[in-house]
Structures are given as C-alpha cells and as structure tokens.
Design a protein around this motif. Structure first.
Motif, short mmCIF file in Angstrom:
data_model
loop_
_atom_site.label_atom_id
_atom_site.label_comp_id
_atom_site.label_asym_id
_atom_site.label_seq_id
_atom_site.Cartn_x
_atom_site.Cartn_y
_atom_site.Cartn_z
N GLU A 53 0.83 -1.21 0.00
CA GLU A 53 0.00 0.00 0.00
C GLU A 53 0.86 1.25 0.00
O GLU A 53 0.60 2.21 -0.75
CB GLU A 53 -0.93 -0.01 1.22
N GLN A 54 1.91 1.27 0.84
CA GLN A 54 2.82 2.42 0.89
C GLN A 54 3.53 2.62 -0.44
O GLN A 54 3.68 3.74 -0.92
CB GLN A 54 3.86 2.22 2.00
N ALA A 55 3.96 1.51 -1.04
CA ALA A 55 4.68 1.59 -2.31
C ALA A 55 3.79 2.17 -3.40
O ALA A 55 4.24 3.03 -4.19
CB ALA A 55 5.17 0.20 -2.72
N ARG A 56 2.55 1.74 -3.45
CA ARG A 56 1.63 2.25 -4.48
C ARG A 56 1.34 3.73 -4.29
O ARG A 56 1.17 4.47 -5.26
CB ARG A 56 0.35 1.41 -4.47
N GLU A 57 1.28 4.16 -3.03
CA GLU A 57 1.07 5.58 -2.75
C GLU A 57 2.26 6.40 -3.21
O GLU A 57 2.11 7.48 -3.78
CB GLU A 57 0.82 5.79 -1.25
N VAL A 58 3.46 5.87 -2.99
CA VAL A 58 4.68 6.56 -3.43
C VAL A 58 4.74 6.60 -4.94
O VAL A 58 5.03 7.64 -5.55
CB VAL A 58 5.94 5.85 -2.87
N MET A 59 4.44 5.46 -5.58
CA MET A 59 4.49 5.38 -7.04
C MET A 59 3.48 6.31 -7.69
O MET A 59 3.72 6.87 -8.77
CB MET A 59 4.23 3.93 -7.48
N ALA A 60 2.32 6.48 -7.04
CA ALA A 60 1.27 7.35 -7.59
C ALA A 60 1.52 8.82 -7.29
O ALA A 60 0.81 9.69 -7.80
CB ALA A 60 -0.09 6.94 -7.03
N GLY A 61 2.53 9.10 -6.46
CA GLY A 61 2.83 10.48 -6.10
C GLY A 61 1.95 11.02 -5.01
O GLY A 61 1.95 12.23 -4.73
N ASN A 62 1.16 10.15 -4.35
CA ASN A 62 0.26 10.59 -3.28
C ASN A 62 0.97 10.75 -1.95
O ASN A 62 0.46 11.41 -1.04
CB ASN A 62 -0.89 9.59 -3.13
#
Length: 283
Positions: free
Chosen positions: A64-73
């Motif tokens: 979840e953290q990785a996807r937030e970082v990847m999405a720029g959120n």
C-alpha cells in the motif's frame, strides 16, 4: 492444529502409498490412502497459508505504501530522493537497516519453527537448515516488496531500502542477481500460500551437505512439494504445469545468490568490523 499434522503422519502416508499395489488388489487401502493424502494436502495448505499471512502481514502495508509513493500521493522520505550521500547519512541508513533486519529475522525464524514436521527433526538439522537456508527464505519472503523494478522494504520512519541504497552498500553484480530473481518470480503471480510453500521446500533441503536425517528431510520436502503442485493445479488451472517448470528454472538462482552473499559477508566483516559481523550472524 499442529498436533493433527506432524512428520509421523507424513511418514505413515508415504509408506502406505508405497505399499499399495498399483494392480488394484488393494482398492480399500488405496481409497483410504487417497483420502488421507487429500486430507494432509488440504491441511498443510491451510496451515502454511495462515502461517505466512501471520508472520509476514506487514507486507500488505508495504504494498500500500509503495503504491502511494508510485502514484505520487505520498512524499518520499528525503533519503529516497538523494543521488549522493554523506558518510553520516550512509551510517544512519545502515543502522536503520540493521535495526529492521533483527525483527524480520524473528519473523522468519518463527515461520520455520511452526512449519509442521520441522521441529521434529533433530536439533542439529534444524540449526543447519536455519543457517544455510535463511537467505533463501528472506529472498522469497520479501518478494512482494519488489514492484516495477524497485525495492520497497520500508522502515518505520517511512524510508524504504531502495535499489539505490542497495547499490550503495552492495556490489552491482549481486544487486542485479537479486533483482533478476525477484523480477522473474514476480511475473509468475504466485499466491501468498505458494510463496510460503516454496519457503518450506527451500528450508528442508535433503541435498545439503551436512544433513543427518536425510530420509526424514526428504519426506518433508516431498510433502510440501506435493502441496505446492496441488495448489498450482487448484489456483492456476491449465497453466500449472508450465508454471511449475518456470519455478524450477528460477529457483536455482537462489543458490547463486546465497554463494555470493557468503562471499560478501566475508569481505564486509573484514572491511566494516563487528557491526556487520553481528548482522551477518543473523543468518
């Protein structure tokens, strides 16, 4: 649950299967063996699935953290945005890495100790497998933290141990070997339970040089191999055979990684002293 599925039941099942006549003279026995085998496969599947999710539940938050970082959120930790570092920054990240590896080590050891049948091996074999198989298990356990050619091993402060930091501490050839393994395994889209079963299979390896209870270890590995094959058939249908072939082609890379890791440990103990020696001894 552990008492219902132990090494003794696996041995009995193996002996019954060997003694059953393929000509059909022992239909009653054969039917009983099939039922026992199905029970053991299903039971092992559920135990390993539950065990894996319990010990490595933090991986879901990593994803979840990785996807937030990847999405720029989510803003990256400042140590994940630098392209060069000072000696002080390098030391801080190293200490952070060490602090996070110790509890991770406890999760892996806990996983191993609860694999049905493992603690029924003699203490020498148990200790030997934990020492020689640790890095294999770590490579498999953190597989889900590898996304889009980047590693997201998060620390408590929000920083993640990225490929950039890996390359800062480790030789390029070694990092490329690890990422090659993670990339190829990620493409298989295995279920969490199947990763757990691969960990069990890699842990109890009867081909390692100093194994004392070879026959018992072989029974354990055969059992978990059968559970994995059953899982592939159930979860991946007609592609299960091809998937099995791919897994068997990729897994030997772990042997190369382990040998390279042993060499790195030796070099780092000389170059970096007691602190790395303590980290290396986690294995």
């Amino acid at each position: 649950e552990k008492g219902e599925l132990d090494l003794q039941s696996m041995i009995v099942k193996e002996n019954l299967m060997r003694s059953t006549s393929p000509s059909g003279d022992s239909d009653c026995i054969g039917s009983s063996v099939d039922e026992d085998n199905s029970y053991l496969l299903a039971k092992s599947y559920k135990i390993i699935e539950k065990l894996y999710l319990e010990k490595f539940d933090l991986q879901r938050s990593w994803i979840e953290q990785a996807r937030e970082v990847m999405a720029g959120n989510t803003k990256k930790h400042h140590y994940n945005s630098i392209h060069e570092c000072t000696k002080k920054q390098s030391g801080e990240v190293w200490q952070n890495l060490f602090a996070n590896i110790v509890p991770w080590n406890n999760r892996i050891l806990g996983f191993c100790s609860e694999i049905p049948g493992f603690t029924q091996l003699n203490k020498d074999d148990q200790g030997y497998f934990l020492k020689t198989g640790y890095y294999d298990l770590w490579m498999l356990a953190v597989l889900c933290a590898f996304l889009d050619d980047e590693t997201y091993f998060f620390f408590e402060d929000g920083m993640f141990y990225s490929r950039w930091w890996m390359l800062h501490f480790l030789p390029l050839k070694f990092v490329l070997l690890m990422t090659k393994f993670w990339t190829e395994m990620s493409l298989l889209n295995l279920k969490p339970v199947e990763i757990g079963l691969l960990m069990a299979i890699r842990l109890v390896n009867p081909d390692r040089e100093e194994v004392k209870q070879v026959d018992l270890v072989q029974v354990l590995q055969d059992h978990y191999t059968n559970v994995l094959m059953h899982s592939l058939q159930q979860n991946h249908g007609t592609s299960s055979t091809q998937l099995w072939v791919k897994i068997m082609r990729i897994l030997p890379t772990l042997d190369d990684i382990s040998r390279a890791q042993d060499e790195i440990i030796g070099n780092f103990q000389v170059d970096m002293g007691e602190n790395y020696a303590n980290l290396a001894n986690i294995r």
